[in-house]
Design an enzyme around this catalytic site. Sequence first.
Site, mmCIF file in Angstrom:
data_model
loop_
_atom_site.group_PDB
_atom_site.id
_atom_site.type_symbol
_atom_site.label_atom_id
_atom_site.label_comp_id
_atom_site.label_asym_id
_atom_site.label_seq_id
_atom_site.Cartn_x
_atom_site.Cartn_y
_atom_site.Cartn_z
ATOM 1 C CB ILE A 91 -0.820 0.162 1.306
ATOM 2 C CG1 ILE A 91 -1.189 -1.176 1.927
ATOM 3 C CG2 ILE A 91 -2.027 1.055 1.121
ATOM 4 C CD1 ILE A 91 -1.601 -0.993 3.390
ATOM 5 C CG HIS A 92 2.782 3.182 -3.013
ATOM 6 N ND1 HIS A 92 2.577 2.026 -3.714
ATOM 7 C CD2 HIS A 92 2.897 4.165 -3.941
ATOM 8 C CE1 HIS A 92 2.574 2.294 -4.998
ATOM 9 N NE2 HIS A 92 2.760 3.587 -5.175
ATOM 10 N NE ARG A 93 -1.208 4.075 -6.872
ATOM 11 C CZ ARG A 93 -0.443 4.417 -7.849
ATOM 12 N NH1 ARG A 93 -0.325 5.675 -8.182
ATOM 13 N NH2 ARG A 93 0.230 3.530 -8.513
#
Length: 356
Positions: A201-203
């Site tokens: 997850i990084h958005r």
Amino acid sequence: MKIMTIAGTRPQLVKIGAVSRILRESFNEILVNTGQHYDYKMAGVFFDELKIPKPDYDLGVGSDSHGRQTGRMMIALEEVVEKEKPSAILVYGDTNSTLAGAIVAAKLHIPIIHIEAGLRSYNKKMPEELNRILTDHISTLLFTPTENAGDNLKREGIEEGVHQVGDVMYDAVKFNIGLAEEKYKLDDFALEEKGYILGTIHRADNTDNPERLRAILEAFSEVKEIIYLPLHPRTKKMIENSGFQSIVEQSENIRIVEPISYLEMLFLEKNAKAIVTDSGGVQKEAYFAKVPCLTLRDQTEWVETIETGWNQLVNPLEENLSVKISNLTVGEPIENLYGDGQAAQKITSIIQKQFI
Ligand code: UD1
């Protein structure tokens, strides 16, 4: 002929790893690293592992707000481009480094080569969508991975200079998967074959929205499988800032680790039961690895993975996220949706025809 490649983030290094080697057989490549990603685990390890030549210029721009980060890159890039006077500038994908390179090139009347052109999520709130649209509209050569990407460009009136060559990320997987399997075994990670779900997850959409970030972490903690979670620094920071460490600490199955290298990632994708991600590249890597994928977003640019049933989109705020994660199933038998793994060769010979 001198081609200047401008890049600076982890996914761009993977693409450079696939293309530079081939490009340099025919051209003098000048590599400029903007330094958008600067931690060893986000950048340095990719140079080392993928044997990417040392950059000719390291701009060391680092993190900042979008406007400042892009602006600082442009200031530094203009100087380098004016000094080197390349015949063309090559940019990859959709990051702020892509846009900065493209604007500087266009203003100095240098032709732009865009690899991974034509992708659209049709969500202009994503910084990546703006970067893609703007870059495509000022590029001379646009290399698309799929027919759908070409159709997107046509709808925007861009037909000249467009070439469908396949996806350079597929070139990268084909070249590296054997090396990954030679180098690692599951014991190195204390994992078992198909006994874990790989998460990334990084958005900004997910990390910068506490409600969504909490929903994702809570869903992860509810599934029975191990969630192996190599954490992007931005996500780590946001978990700390939002006070969500307790969700992770109290869970028995979430295993947070530092960002991992490309070969480690390929190896863990191949052996996972399923993949949950909000990354663009990882959705396709799941498809290449024949592993089902759940994408924590409302849209995707990689529509083919959805159409063939290998990937599903889900808004993290939807109910039963944890059930969806546990019940992912495989899609249709794989056909080659992203080319034949020879995109870099095709790109090189088209550039030769265009400029030499
Ligand atoms: C960028 C790209 C995104 C791509 C992603 C891959 C843009 C707009 N976004 O997002 O499309 O999918 O790279 O990872 O260009 N940070 C570190 N160390 C690093 C890099 C980043 O600590 O080496 C932290 C910083 O706190 C920074 C945050 O991550 O504020 C965001 O970094 P940034 O490069 O702005 O965007 P990404 O989220 O990595």
